[in-house]
Design a protein around this motif. Structure first.
Motif, mmCIF file in Angstrom:
data_model
loop_
_atom_site.group_PDB
_atom_site.id
_atom_site.type_symbol
_atom_site.label_atom_id
_atom_site.label_comp_id
_atom_site.label_asym_id
_atom_site.label_seq_id
_atom_site.Cartn_x
_atom_site.Cartn_y
_atom_site.Cartn_z
ATOM 1 N N ASP A 142 0.812 -1.220 -0.118
ATOM 2 C CA ASP A 142 0.169 -0.046 -0.043
ATOM 3 C C ASP A 142 0.995 1.381 0.048
ATOM 4 O OD1 ASP A 142 0.874 0.467 2.493
ATOM 5 O OD2 ASP A 142 -1.036 -0.655 3.310
ATOM 6 N N ASP A 143 0.299 2.284 -0.199
ATOM 7 C CA ASP A 143 1.047 3.827 -0.354
ATOM 8 C C ASP A 143 1.431 4.364 0.982
ATOM 9 O OD1 ASP A 143 -1.513 4.328 0.466
ATOM 10 O OD2 ASP A 143 -1.980 5.874 -1.181
ATOM 11 N N LYS A 144 1.402 3.690 1.981
ATOM 12 C CA LYS A 144 1.734 4.229 3.488
ATOM 13 C C LYS A 144 3.169 4.234 3.748
ATOM 14 C CE LYS A 144 -0.907 1.794 5.992
ATOM 15 N NZ LYS A 144 -1.716 1.097 7.096
ATOM 16 N N TYR A 145 3.895 3.401 2.748
ATOM 17 C CA TYR A 145 5.257 3.231 3.130
ATOM 18 C C TYR A 145 6.112 3.601 2.029
ATOM 19 C CZ TYR A 145 3.558 0.749 7.092
ATOM 20 O OH TYR A 145 2.767 0.310 8.057
ATOM 21 N N PHE A 146 7.084 4.226 1.804
ATOM 22 C CA PHE A 146 8.105 4.537 0.801
ATOM 23 C C PHE A 146 8.823 3.366 0.335
ATOM 24 C CE2 PHE A 146 8.464 8.788 3.004
ATOM 25 C CZ PHE A 146 8.167 9.636 2.023
ATOM 26 N N VAL A 147 8.318 3.066 -0.776
ATOM 27 C CA VAL A 147 9.007 1.694 -1.604
ATOM 28 C C VAL A 147 9.975 2.420 -2.709
ATOM 29 C CG1 VAL A 147 8.531 -0.362 -2.747
ATOM 30 C CG2 VAL A 147 7.086 0.301 -0.859
ATOM 31 N N PHE A 148 9.708 3.119 -3.617
ATOM 32 C CA PHE A 148 10.594 3.678 -4.670
ATOM 33 C C PHE A 148 9.701 4.612 -5.392
ATOM 34 C CE2 PHE A 148 12.185 4.056 -9.011
ATOM 35 C CZ PHE A 148 13.450 4.457 -8.743
ATOM 36 N N GLU A 149 9.821 5.951 -4.930
ATOM 37 C CA GLU A 149 8.660 6.913 -5.214
ATOM 38 C C GLU A 149 9.136 7.865 -5.845
ATOM 39 O OE1 GLU A 149 5.186 6.349 -4.546
ATOM 40 O OE2 GLU A 149 5.599 4.508 -3.221
ATOM 41 N N GLY A 150 8.743 8.529 -6.890
ATOM 42 C CA GLY A 150 9.029 9.519 -7.660
ATOM 43 C C GLY A 150 8.233 10.694 -7.206
ATOM 44 N N ILE A 151 9.013 11.772 -6.957
ATOM 45 C CA ILE A 151 8.240 13.153 -6.562
ATOM 46 C C ILE A 151 8.520 14.156 -7.667
ATOM 47 C CG2 ILE A 151 8.016 14.997 -4.606
ATOM 48 C CD1 ILE A 151 9.016 12.686 -2.780
ATOM 49 N N ASN A 152 7.547 15.027 -8.093
ATOM 50 C CA ASN A 152 7.915 15.979 -9.092
ATOM 51 C C ASN A 152 8.036 17.151 -8.309
ATOM 52 O OD1 ASN A 152 7.404 14.592 -11.923
ATOM 53 N ND2 ASN A 152 5.332 14.432 -11.446
ATOM 54 N N PRO A 153 8.702 18.160 -9.115
ATOM 55 C CA PRO A 153 8.868 19.478 -8.433
ATOM 56 C C PRO A 153 7.689 20.257 -7.872
ATOM 57 C CG PRO A 153 10.260 19.261 -10.706
ATOM 58 C CD PRO A 153 9.030 18.072 -10.408
ATOM 59 N N GLY A 154 8.000 20.665 -6.719
ATOM 60 C CA GLY A 154 6.978 21.451 -5.865
ATOM 61 C C GLY A 154 5.989 20.468 -5.225
ATOM 62 N N LEU A 155 5.974 19.424 -5.383
ATOM 63 C CA LEU A 155 5.228 18.299 -4.384
ATOM 64 C C LEU A 155 5.860 17.696 -3.469
ATOM 65 C CD1 LEU A 155 3.542 16.841 -7.890
ATOM 66 C CD2 LEU A 155 2.888 18.619 -6.423
ATOM 67 N N ALA A 156 5.128 17.168 -2.604
ATOM 68 C CA ALA A 156 5.556 16.425 -1.386
ATOM 69 C C ALA A 156 4.797 15.070 -1.366
ATOM 70 C CB ALA A 156 5.292 17.299 -0.251
ATOM 71 N N LEU A 157 5.559 14.206 -0.794
ATOM 72 C CA LEU A 157 4.817 12.708 -0.423
ATOM 73 C C LEU A 157 5.267 12.510 0.990
ATOM 74 C CD1 LEU A 157 3.846 10.243 -1.843
ATOM 75 C CD2 LEU A 157 6.152 9.554 -2.121
ATOM 76 N N THR A 158 4.135 12.022 1.627
ATOM 77 C CA THR A 158 4.268 11.378 3.064
ATOM 78 C C THR A 158 4.139 10.092 3.280
ATOM 79 O OG1 THR A 158 3.374 13.835 3.735
ATOM 80 C CG2 THR A 158 3.182 11.779 5.344
ATOM 81 N N GLY A 159 4.961 9.353 3.700
ATOM 82 C CA GLY A 159 4.942 8.041 4.129
ATOM 83 C C GLY A 159 5.833 7.463 5.395
ATOM 84 N N ASN A 160 5.699 6.291 5.368
ATOM 85 C CA ASN A 160 6.436 5.811 6.667
ATOM 86 C C ASN A 160 7.690 5.059 6.423
ATOM 87 O OD1 ASN A 160 4.488 6.398 8.674
ATOM 88 N ND2 ASN A 160 3.176 4.940 7.714
ATOM 89 N N ILE A 161 8.589 5.061 7.479
ATOM 90 C CA ILE A 161 9.844 4.265 7.224
ATOM 91 C C ILE A 161 9.753 3.315 8.450
ATOM 92 C CG2 ILE A 161 12.298 4.364 6.905
ATOM 93 C CD1 ILE A 161 10.849 7.329 6.244
ATOM 94 N N VAL A 162 10.125 2.117 8.253
ATOM 95 C CA VAL A 162 10.065 1.134 9.425
ATOM 96 C C VAL A 162 11.474 0.567 9.829
ATOM 97 C CG1 VAL A 162 8.763 -1.092 10.216
ATOM 98 C CG2 VAL A 162 7.639 0.517 9.148
ATOM 99 N N PHE A 163 11.745 0.748 11.128
ATOM 100 C CA PHE A 163 13.076 0.187 11.411
ATOM 101 C C PHE A 163 12.718 -0.887 12.532
ATOM 102 C CE2 PHE A 163 13.738 4.322 10.284
ATOM 103 C CZ PHE A 163 14.939 4.584 9.445
ATOM 104 N N GLU A 164 13.385 -2.186 12.472
ATOM 105 C CA GLU A 164 13.462 -3.019 13.360
ATOM 106 C C GLU A 164 14.612 -2.815 14.670
ATOM 107 O OE1 GLU A 164 13.596 -7.886 14.279
ATOM 108 O OE2 GLU A 164 13.163 -6.889 12.063
ATOM 109 N N VAL A 165 14.072 -2.404 15.765
ATOM 110 C CA VAL A 165 15.256 -1.908 16.782
ATOM 111 C C VAL A 165 14.942 -2.588 18.233
ATOM 112 C CG1 VAL A 165 15.539 0.455 15.586
ATOM 113 C CG2 VAL A 165 13.705 -0.102 17.271
#
Length: 191
Positions: A142-165
């Motif tokens: 799904d689109d909640k996580y950064f997987v390999f995303e293109g972002i055009n100029p002037g736009l923003a993308l929000t997503g999650n990064i998950v770390f096992e700690v």
């Protein structure tokens, strides 16, 4: 004449190594020149660069950090024991004993003039004791996580990064970078 062409295996390998060395010496040195200029600028302006570095390290959750032509903002951080993906059909739990997922919600904004690519591999957790954590290799659909995303100029993308700690880990910074080679980086304090 036959003796000139009798190199043998060792001679061919030696010739190949010699050609690689010559090619690297004659190759495009623009990157090396840029790095030398950057080092010289750092040396000349060490006090002003120190101030910029200190400012980057003092950016907190909810504050924007500009790195090159990209702006990063951590919106929230949550320690969780399970992550649901693909409309709740799949659930992921940490693999290691005593581990949790640190879910970092980030907004990435392209302030440049060309499309940029971003991926969870552009982020790294840095602990105060010098230990680094890379993002978990969770595959999500799904689109909640950064997987390999293109972002055009002037736009923003929000997503999650998950770390096992390890559970209860504190004194963390999120290192962000602007490309695959990590030539421009910055730090965001997660405490």
């Amino acid at each position: 004449m036959k003796k000139l062409f009798k190199f043998g295996c060792g001679g061919i390998i030696g010739l190949f190594i010699l050609l690689v060395i010559i090619g690297s010496l004659l190759g495009d040195d623009s990157q090396g020149t840029k790095e030398k200029e950057k080092e010289l600028s750092t040396t000349i302006n060490s006090d002003s660069n120190k101030d910029v570095q200190d400012e980057e390290q003092n950016v907190n959750i909810g504050e924007e950090l500009k790195v090159g032509k990209v702006a990063f903002k951590v919106n929230s951080v949550a320690e969780v024991n399970e992550i649901s993906a693909a409309n709740g059909y799949m659930k992921y739990t940490p693999d290691a004993d005593g581990a949790v997922f640190l879910n970092v919600n980030v907004t990435v904004k392209n302030d440049g003039s060309e499309m940029i690519q971003t991926d969870s591999s552009f982020f790294k957790l840095k602990a105060s004791n010098g230990v680094s954590y890379t993002p978990s290799t969770i595959i999500v659909a799904d689109d909640k996580y950064f997987v390999f995303e293109g972002i055009n100029p002037g736009l923003a993308l929000t997503g999650n990064i998950v770390f096992e700690v390890p559970a209860g880990l504190t004194d963390l910074d999120l290192q962000v970078q602007t490309g695959y080679w990590g030539t421009e980086t910055g730090l965001i304090n997660l405490n």
